[in-house]
Design a protein around this motif. Structure first.
Motif, PDB file in Angstrom:
ATOM      1  N   UNK A 187       0.826  -1.208   0.000  1.00  0.00           N
ATOM      2  CA  UNK A 187       0.000   0.000   0.000  1.00  0.00           C
ATOM      3  C   UNK A 187       0.867   1.268   0.000  1.00  0.00           C
ATOM      4  N   UNK A 188       1.984   1.231   0.711  1.00  0.00           N
ATOM      5  CA  UNK A 188       2.865   2.398   0.761  1.00  0.00           C
ATOM      6  C   UNK A 188       3.442   2.717  -0.616  1.00  0.00           C
ATOM      7  N   UNK A 189       3.828   1.693  -1.357  1.00  0.00           N
ATOM      8  CA  UNK A 189       4.389   1.908  -2.695  1.00  0.00           C
ATOM      9  C   UNK A 189       3.364   2.561  -3.623  1.00  0.00           C
ATOM     10  N   UNK A 190       2.141   2.049  -3.588  1.00  0.00           N
ATOM     11  CA  UNK A 190       1.070   2.616  -4.416  1.00  0.00           C
ATOM     12  C   UNK A 190       0.787   4.057  -4.007  1.00  0.00           C
ATOM     13  N   UNK A 191       0.718   4.306  -2.695  1.00  0.00           N
ATOM     14  CA  UNK A 191       0.412   5.647  -2.206  1.00  0.00           C
ATOM     15  C   UNK A 191       1.475   6.669  -2.566  1.00  0.00           C
ATOM     16  N   UNK A 192       2.751   6.291  -2.456  1.00  0.00           N
ATOM     17  CA  UNK A 192       3.834   7.217  -2.790  1.00  0.00           C
ATOM     18  C   UNK A 192       3.834   7.559  -4.281  1.00  0.00           C
ATOM     19  N   UNK A 193       3.614   6.563  -5.113  1.00  0.00           N
ATOM     20  CA  UNK A 193       3.571   6.812  -6.554  1.00  0.00           C
ATOM     21  C   UNK A 193       2.443   7.787  -6.888  1.00  0.00           C
ATOM     22  N   UNK A 248       7.023  15.258  -8.642  1.00  0.00           N
ATOM     23  CA  UNK A 248       6.763  13.923  -9.193  1.00  0.00           C
ATOM     24  C   UNK A 248       8.011  13.051  -9.086  1.00  0.00           C
ATOM     25  N   UNK A 249       9.140  13.595  -9.515  1.00  0.00           N
ATOM     26  CA  UNK A 249      10.375  12.814  -9.519  1.00  0.00           C
ATOM     27  C   UNK A 249      10.797  12.404  -8.111  1.00  0.00           C
ATOM     28  N   UNK A 250      10.664  13.326  -7.142  1.00  0.00           N
ATOM     29  CA  UNK A 250      11.123  13.014  -5.787  1.00  0.00           C
ATOM     30  C   UNK A 250      10.253  11.950  -5.126  1.00  0.00           C
ATOM     31  N   UNK A 251       8.934  12.059  -5.283  1.00  0.00           N
ATOM     32  CA  UNK A 251       8.045  11.079  -4.648  1.00  0.00           C
ATOM     33  C   UNK A 251       8.113   9.724  -5.338  1.00  0.00           C
ATOM     34  N   UNK A 252       8.146   9.716  -6.657  1.00  0.00           N
ATOM     35  CA  UNK A 252       8.133   8.444  -7.368  1.00  0.00           C
ATOM     36  C   UNK A 252       9.461   7.710  -7.240  1.00  0.00           C
ATOM     37  N   UNK A 253      10.547   8.435  -7.037  1.00  0.00           N
ATOM     38  CA  UNK A 253      11.824   7.764  -6.776  1.00  0.00           C
ATOM     39  C   UNK A 253      11.775   7.046  -5.430  1.00  0.00           C
ATOM     40  N   UNK A 254      11.032   7.601  -4.483  1.00  0.00           N
ATOM     41  CA  UNK A 254      10.903   6.988  -3.160  1.00  0.00           C
ATOM     42  C   UNK A 254       9.965   5.779  -3.180  1.00  0.00           C
ATOM     43  N   UNK A 255       9.051   5.730  -4.148  1.00  0.00           N
ATOM     44  CA  UNK A 255       8.089   4.625  -4.230  1.00  0.00           C
ATOM     45  C   UNK A 255       8.775   3.293  -4.498  1.00  0.00           C
ATOM     46  N   UNK A 256       9.997   3.328  -5.016  1.00  0.00           N
ATOM     47  CA  UNK A 256      10.735   2.092  -5.288  1.00  0.00           C
ATOM     48  C   UNK A 256      11.112   1.382  -3.986  1.00  0.00           C
ATOM     49  N   UNK A 257      11.314   2.146  -2.922  1.00  0.00           N
ATOM     50  CA  UNK A 257      11.821   1.591  -1.659  1.00  0.00           C
ATOM     51  C   UNK A 257      10.902   0.507  -1.089  1.00  0.00           C
ATOM     52  N   UNK A 258       9.587   0.753  -0.893  1.00  0.00           N
ATOM     53  CA  UNK A 258       8.743  -0.319  -0.353  1.00  0.00           C
ATOM     54  C   UNK A 258       8.580  -1.501  -1.304  1.00  0.00           C
ATOM     55  N   UNK A 269      -2.306   4.417   5.256  1.00  0.00           N
ATOM     56  CA  UNK A 269      -2.682   3.073   5.705  1.00  0.00           C
ATOM     57  C   UNK A 269      -1.490   2.136   5.576  1.00  0.00           C
ATOM     58  N   UNK A 270      -0.710   2.348   4.507  1.00  0.00           N
ATOM     59  CA  UNK A 270       0.452   1.495   4.292  1.00  0.00           C
ATOM     60  C   UNK A 270       1.511   1.653   5.363  1.00  0.00           C
ATOM     61  N   UNK A 271       1.874   2.888   5.688  1.00  0.00           N
ATOM     62  CA  UNK A 271       2.984   3.105   6.629  1.00  0.00           C
ATOM     63  C   UNK A 271       2.542   3.089   8.082  1.00  0.00           C
ATOM     64  N   UNK A 272       1.251   3.057   8.310  1.00  0.00           N
ATOM     65  CA  UNK A 272       0.691   3.170   9.658  1.00  0.00           C
ATOM     66  C   UNK A 272       1.358   2.242  10.674  1.00  0.00           C
ATOM     67  N   UNK A 273       1.507   0.977  10.307  1.00  0.00           N
ATOM     68  CA  UNK A 273       1.965  -0.028  11.274  1.00  0.00           C
ATOM     69  C   UNK A 273       3.459  -0.343  11.173  1.00  0.00           C
ATOM     70  N   UNK A 274       4.168   0.303  10.252  1.00  0.00           N
ATOM     71  CA  UNK A 274       5.533  -0.136   9.953  1.00  0.00           C
ATOM     72  C   UNK A 274       6.482  -0.049  11.147  1.00  0.00           C
ATOM     73  N   UNK A 275       6.663   1.151  11.693  1.00  0.00           N
ATOM     74  CA  UNK A 275       7.661   1.337  12.760  1.00  0.00           C
ATOM     75  C   UNK A 275       7.364   0.495  14.001  1.00  0.00           C
TER      76      UNK A 275
END
Length: 440
Positions: free
Chosen positions: A295-301, A399-409, A321-327
């Motif tokens: 969910x985090x990957x979809x949301x960041x993209x 766009x570039x900054x957020x979508x580059x981060x979407x690769x991480x999850x 919803x995706x990152x809610x429970x991570x930490x």
């Protein structure tokens, strides 16, 4: 449970909740003042690289956080939970004062150092909270760690909501942005008073009679911990980096204050973290982390594609919803699997999370700066942009900054899937073994 024990637990949870609330408040304050730090200080020092410089400065907070966790978690049983929490209060108060001082003098190298020192001190305060509060709460209710740690960390988004709304009010009333830092220092003073009046339990490692030597040896005996430690670098980047970035990057793109998105997501997280125990029982903690990563990957993209308040809120909902429970679920997973690792394992996990952001934020700033200058056709062209043309260029950079981060999850998905499958296979083997023994 005796009345005295119940009172002890109640006081511990109160201090724990306030301490996590305070660090969430600090997170929102940094997001609220990021634009002010850039315009009032870093733009005057180096306009072309001001976003990257800001990202590096904000990353200093996470460096302080990570270093305190690395050493504080190993020493918390010697220093004591009480002293560790008092150090946290001092760090937040002094750090806030240094940043205020930096804003009152002429921008320059010395001013930049004051900002870095202030952010580093607030990071040290943050790390001291995590080093003390996580093992403290795990020790109070060891049978319900996933639920307890998620509820504890629900007060992180609660602090973000309060800090974000106060930041908006300060901005709307055209009050000095430095008031945000005064707001941050106040709960630190209250917490110091509460901590001085509270007795704290020993950690789970101490109560179990596990020595310091055994705790340190566990690092080399548990390869699965190393895997989860690496995963923490990625889950932290997925959750925390966008939270520091939304106000700076989205405000002019979607036609609303980006901090509102952070406040909305934090309200969502505050509610949802109270139900983590039920979800973890249905999916398992690792299964919950796998779903969170997807969910985090979809949301960041989608956040990178947002152009209106509605699309920004929809994308933020999926990401939230995706990152809610991570930490907290990463902490609970390690604490449940590796009891002998004690506070050290929890601290090493937090260290990974903090250092991750130290690398990610400057990189995001670099991506954003390069994208904005390229889209504008060069630095001189960018400096002349105003109005809609400037917004278009900033949208491209966003766009570039957020979508580059979407690769991480996305990287996390196969890792958590493998652990999830392995756990289910191990559980099935144990059940089969019990059944065979029972039939003999």
């Amino acid at each position: 449970m005796s009345t005295q024990t119940k009172a002890l637990h109640r006081n511990v949870f109160l201090v724990g909740n306030l301490s996590i609330f305070m660090i969430g408040l600090g997170f929102a304050v940094r997001a609220s003042i990021a634009g002010n730090l850039q315009s009032d200080i870093y733009d005057h020092i180096d306009l072309a690289n001001s976003t990257a410089m800001l990202g590096e400065a904000l990353g200093f907070t996470f460096t302080g956080f990570a270093l305190t966790l690395l050493f504080g978690s190993a020493l918390v049983d010697l220093v004591g939970i009480k002293r560790m929490l008092m150090l946290s209060s001092i760090g937040y108060v002094l750090g806030s004062l240094l940043i205020i001082a930096a804003s009152l003098v002429t921008p320059g190298e010395g001013v930049e150092n004051l900002v870095l020192a202030g952010l580093l001190l607030t990071g040290l305060g943050w790390g001291a909270v995590e080093a003390a509060s996580n093992p403290m709460v795990a020790a109070v209710d060891p049978e319900n760690k996933t639920q307890r740690l998620n509820v504890l960390h629900a007060w992180w988004p609660a602090g973000i909501v309060v800090g974000g709304l106060l930041g908006l009010a300060i901005s709307a009333l055209e009050l000095p942005w430095q008031l945000n830092l005064i707001v941050l220092a106040l709960p630190a003073v209250v917490m110091a008073w509460l901590v001085s009046r509270t007795e704290f339990p020993v950690t789970e490692r101490v109560s179990s009679g596990i020595s310091y030597g055994e705790m340190f040896k566990e690092v080399f005996r548990q390869p699965m911990f190393i895997v989860l430690w690496i995963c923490m670098w990625l889950t932290a980047a997925t959750e925390l980096a966008p939270g520091q970035w939304v106000d700076l990057t989205l405000s002019r793109v979607v036609g609303m204050k980006g901090i509102l998105i952070l406040v909305y997501v934090s309200m969502l997280m505050f509610v949802m973290r109270h139900f983590a125990g039920r979800l973890a029982k249905k999916l398992s903690p690792i299964g919950l982390l796998w779903l969170s990563s997807l969910l985090a990957a979809v949301g960041l993209y989608c956040l990178g594609m947002a152009r209106t308040p509605v699309t920004a809120f929809l994308a933020a909902t999926v990401w939230g919803i995706g990152v809610c429970y991570m930490w907290p679920t990463m902490l609970a997973t390690v604490s449940e699997r590796f009891v002998r690792g004690g506070a050290l394992f929890l601290g090493l996990l937090g260290f990974a999370g903090g250092m991750s952001i130290q690398f990610v934020l400057p990189k995001l700033g670099e991506i954003f700066d390069n994208a904005k200058i390229e889209a504008a056709g060069g630095l001189e062209a960018f400096e002349k942009l105003t109005g809609d043309e400037l917004d278009t260029v900033l949208a491209t950079a966003s766009i570039e900054s957020f979508q580059s981060l979407a690769v991480v999850p996305l990287i996390l998905l196969p890792i958590f899937a493998f652990i999830w499958f392995w756990d289910r296979r191990q559980a099935a083997s144990k059940v089969q073994g019990v059944t065979v023994v029972g039939n003999q």
